[in-house]
Design a protein around this motif. Sequence first.
Motif, PDB file in Angstrom:
ATOM      1  N   GLN A   2     -19.239  31.326  42.958  1.00 29.29           N
ATOM      2  CA  GLN A   2     -18.401  32.280  42.235  1.00 29.29           C
ATOM      3  C   GLN A   2     -18.625  33.694  42.784  1.00 29.29           C
ATOM      4  O   GLN A   2     -19.605  33.966  43.467  1.00 29.29           O
ATOM      5  CB  GLN A   2     -18.744  32.241  40.759  1.00 29.29           C
ATOM      6  CG  GLN A   2     -18.397  30.939  40.090  1.00 29.29           C
ATOM      7  CD  GLN A   2     -18.742  30.982  38.613  1.00 29.29           C
ATOM      8  OE1 GLN A   2     -19.336  31.933  38.118  1.00 29.29           O
ATOM      9  NE2 GLN A   2     -18.369  29.949  37.896  1.00 29.29           N
ATOM     10  N   TRP A   3     -17.700  34.587  42.428  1.00 24.75           N
ATOM     11  CA  TRP A   3     -17.798  35.968  42.891  1.00 24.75           C
ATOM     12  C   TRP A   3     -19.102  36.611  42.453  1.00 24.75           C
ATOM     13  O   TRP A   3     -19.705  37.384  43.201  1.00 24.75           O
ATOM     14  CB  TRP A   3     -16.609  36.796  42.397  1.00 24.75           C
ATOM     15  CG  TRP A   3     -15.320  36.418  43.050  1.00 24.75           C
ATOM     16  CD1 TRP A   3     -14.231  35.825  42.464  1.00 24.75           C
ATOM     17  CD2 TRP A   3     -14.971  36.580  44.423  1.00 24.75           C
ATOM     18  NE1 TRP A   3     -13.246  35.615  43.389  1.00 24.75           N
ATOM     19  CE2 TRP A   3     -13.665  36.063  44.599  1.00 24.75           C
ATOM     20  CE3 TRP A   3     -15.626  37.100  45.528  1.00 24.75           C
ATOM     21  CZ2 TRP A   3     -13.022  36.073  45.835  1.00 24.75           C
ATOM     22  CZ3 TRP A   3     -14.982  37.102  46.753  1.00 24.75           C
ATOM     23  CH2 TRP A   3     -13.697  36.593  46.890  1.00 24.75           C
ATOM     24  N   VAL A   4     -19.539  36.328  41.231  1.00 26.52           N
ATOM     25  CA  VAL A   4     -20.775  36.931  40.733  1.00 26.52           C
ATOM     26  C   VAL A   4     -21.960  36.500  41.590  1.00 26.52           C
ATOM     27  O   VAL A   4     -22.878  37.277  41.839  1.00 26.52           O
ATOM     28  CB  VAL A   4     -21.003  36.616  39.233  1.00 26.52           C
ATOM     29  CG1 VAL A   4     -21.273  35.144  38.995  1.00 26.52           C
ATOM     30  CG2 VAL A   4     -22.129  37.469  38.664  1.00 26.52           C
ATOM     31  N   TYR A  60     -29.614  40.454  34.173  1.00 24.91           N
ATOM     32  CA  TYR A  60     -30.416  40.561  32.955  1.00 24.91           C
ATOM     33  C   TYR A  60     -29.808  41.354  31.802  1.00 24.91           C
ATOM     34  O   TYR A  60     -30.244  41.177  30.668  1.00 24.91           O
ATOM     35  CB  TYR A  60     -31.780  41.176  33.280  1.00 24.91           C
ATOM     36  CG  TYR A  60     -32.534  40.403  34.315  1.00 24.91           C
ATOM     37  CD1 TYR A  60     -32.998  39.121  34.051  1.00 24.91           C
ATOM     38  CD2 TYR A  60     -32.771  40.942  35.579  1.00 24.91           C
ATOM     39  CE1 TYR A  60     -33.686  38.396  35.007  1.00 24.91           C
ATOM     40  CE2 TYR A  60     -33.461  40.223  36.539  1.00 24.91           C
ATOM     41  CZ  TYR A  60     -33.921  38.954  36.241  1.00 24.91           C
ATOM     42  OH  TYR A  60     -34.591  38.243  37.186  1.00 24.91           O
ATOM     43  N   HIS A  61     -28.875  42.217  32.047  1.00 26.78           N
ATOM     44  CA  HIS A  61     -28.341  43.056  30.968  1.00 26.78           C
ATOM     45  C   HIS A  61     -27.726  42.159  29.892  1.00 26.78           C
ATOM     46  O   HIS A  61     -26.933  41.268  30.196  1.00 26.78           O
ATOM     47  CB  HIS A  61     -27.294  44.029  31.511  1.00 26.78           C
ATOM     48  CG  HIS A  61     -26.909  45.081  30.529  1.00 26.78           C
ATOM     49  ND1 HIS A  61     -25.948  44.871  29.568  1.00 26.78           N
ATOM     50  CD2 HIS A  61     -27.373  46.327  30.346  1.00 26.78           C
ATOM     51  CE1 HIS A  61     -25.824  45.966  28.840  1.00 26.78           C
ATOM     52  NE2 HIS A  61     -26.672  46.867  29.294  1.00 26.78           N
ATOM     53  N   PRO A  62     -28.087  42.379  28.627  1.00 21.05           N
ATOM     54  CA  PRO A  62     -27.631  41.475  27.574  1.00 21.05           C
ATOM     55  C   PRO A  62     -26.117  41.372  27.410  1.00 21.05           C
ATOM     56  O   PRO A  62     -25.610  40.327  27.004  1.00 21.05           O
ATOM     57  CB  PRO A  62     -28.276  42.026  26.305  1.00 21.05           C
ATOM     58  CG  PRO A  62     -28.909  43.308  26.651  1.00 21.05           C
ATOM     59  CD  PRO A  62     -28.943  43.441  28.137  1.00 21.05           C
ATOM     60  N   VAL A  63     -25.384  42.408  27.691  1.00 17.24           N
ATOM     61  CA  VAL A  63     -23.931  42.370  27.535  1.00 17.24           C
ATOM     62  C   VAL A  63     -23.231  42.177  28.885  1.00 17.24           C
ATOM     63  O   VAL A  63     -22.384  41.295  29.037  1.00 17.24           O
ATOM     64  CB  VAL A  63     -23.414  43.660  26.848  1.00 17.24           C
ATOM     65  CG1 VAL A  63     -21.899  43.681  26.802  1.00 17.24           C
ATOM     66  CG2 VAL A  63     -24.008  43.793  25.451  1.00 17.24           C
ATOM     67  N   GLY A  66     -23.350  38.626  30.998  1.00 16.05           N
ATOM     68  CA  GLY A  66     -22.415  37.612  30.516  1.00 16.05           C
ATOM     69  C   GLY A  66     -20.980  37.950  30.856  1.00 16.05           C
ATOM     70  O   GLY A  66     -20.197  37.066  31.223  1.00 16.05           O
ATOM     71  N   TRP A  67     -20.622  39.215  30.734  1.00 23.01           N
ATOM     72  CA  TRP A  67     -19.256  39.626  31.052  1.00 23.01           C
ATOM     73  C   TRP A  67     -18.968  39.423  32.537  1.00 23.01           C
ATOM     74  O   TRP A  67     -17.914  38.891  32.900  1.00 23.01           O
ATOM     75  CB  TRP A  67     -19.047  41.086  30.672  1.00 23.01           C
ATOM     76  CG  TRP A  67     -17.656  41.578  30.949  1.00 23.01           C
ATOM     77  CD1 TRP A  67     -16.516  41.223  30.306  1.00 23.01           C
ATOM     78  CD2 TRP A  67     -17.268  42.506  31.966  1.00 23.01           C
ATOM     79  NE1 TRP A  67     -15.434  41.882  30.847  1.00 23.01           N
ATOM     80  CE2 TRP A  67     -15.871  42.677  31.872  1.00 23.01           C
ATOM     81  CE3 TRP A  67     -17.952  43.221  32.922  1.00 23.01           C
ATOM     82  CZ2 TRP A  67     -15.164  43.528  32.703  1.00 23.01           C
ATOM     83  CZ3 TRP A  67     -17.251  44.062  33.763  1.00 23.01           C
ATOM     84  CH2 TRP A  67     -15.864  44.205  33.631  1.00 23.01           C
ATOM     85  N   ASP A  71     -16.065  36.879  32.107  1.00 22.32           N
ATOM     86  CA  ASP A  71     -14.830  37.545  31.694  1.00 22.32           C
ATOM     87  C   ASP A  71     -14.267  38.592  32.641  1.00 22.32           C
ATOM     88  O   ASP A  71     -13.180  39.119  32.406  1.00 22.32           O
ATOM     89  CB  ASP A  71     -15.042  38.219  30.329  1.00 22.32           C
ATOM     90  CG  ASP A  71     -15.278  37.207  29.224  1.00 22.32           C
ATOM     91  OD1 ASP A  71     -14.813  36.059  29.367  1.00 22.32           O
ATOM     92  OD2 ASP A  71     -15.938  37.554  28.226  1.00 22.32           O
ATOM     93  N   MET A  72     -14.968  38.920  33.694  1.00 23.82           N
ATOM     94  CA  MET A  72     -14.458  39.960  34.588  1.00 23.82           C
ATOM     95  C   MET A  72     -13.270  39.406  35.371  1.00 23.82           C
ATOM     96  O   MET A  72     -13.331  38.303  35.902  1.00 23.82           O
ATOM     97  CB  MET A  72     -15.554  40.414  35.551  1.00 23.82           C
ATOM     98  CG  MET A  72     -15.187  41.653  36.326  1.00 23.82           C
ATOM     99  SD  MET A  72     -16.648  42.309  37.151  1.00 23.82           S
ATOM    100  CE  MET A  72     -15.941  43.601  38.109  1.00 23.82           C
ATOM    101  N   PRO A  73     -12.168  40.144  35.447  1.00 25.45           N
ATOM    102  CA  PRO A  73     -10.978  39.671  36.171  1.00 25.45           C
ATOM    103  C   PRO A  73     -11.289  39.413  37.651  1.00 25.45           C
ATOM    104  O   PRO A  73     -12.022  40.177  38.282  1.00 25.45           O
ATOM    105  CB  PRO A  73      -9.983  40.817  36.014  1.00 25.45           C
ATOM    106  CG  PRO A  73     -10.476  41.628  34.880  1.00 25.45           C
ATOM    107  CD  PRO A  73     -11.952  41.444  34.823  1.00 25.45           C
ATOM    108  N   PRO A  74     -10.709  38.357  38.206  1.00 22.83           N
ATOM    109  CA  PRO A  74     -10.987  38.015  39.615  1.00 22.83           C
ATOM    110  C   PRO A  74     -10.653  39.133  40.610  1.00 22.83           C
ATOM    111  O   PRO A  74     -11.386  39.325  41.583  1.00 22.83           O
ATOM    112  CB  PRO A  74     -10.105  36.788  39.860  1.00 22.83           C
ATOM    113  CG  PRO A  74      -9.881  36.196  38.517  1.00 22.83           C
ATOM    114  CD  PRO A  74      -9.881  37.348  37.548  1.00 22.83           C
TER     115      PRO A  74
END
Length: 100
Positions: A2-4, A60-63, A66-67, A71-74
């Motif tokens: 994935q991109w991440v 590691y950032h709690p919010v 996960g985003w 949820d981040m747009p491709p």
Amino acid sequence: MQWVDVARVSVAVNLAMLFALTWVWARNYLAFRSKHSVGLAAFGAVLLAQNALSLYFYLYHPVLAGWFATDMPPLAWRANVVVHVFQTVALGFLLWVTWD
């Protein structure tokens, strides 16, 4: 992959290269007391901090972690990854020139 994951790998590679570059530049400053060397070491330290912060956000950032992973747009991811990969390529050339 994935991109991440591409962004995480790129930023981790950037951190390793920046650590090596900053170490060389700081060592050169201690040996030569050159303003050029201290400027490069400061540049490396700031870029090292920026990449460490990016990796923290990705992992590691709690919010944000996960985003970024779900949820981040491709399109935004592709733009983000391009910046990280360009930085990796640029640091690779800089490391090559510095180490030579």
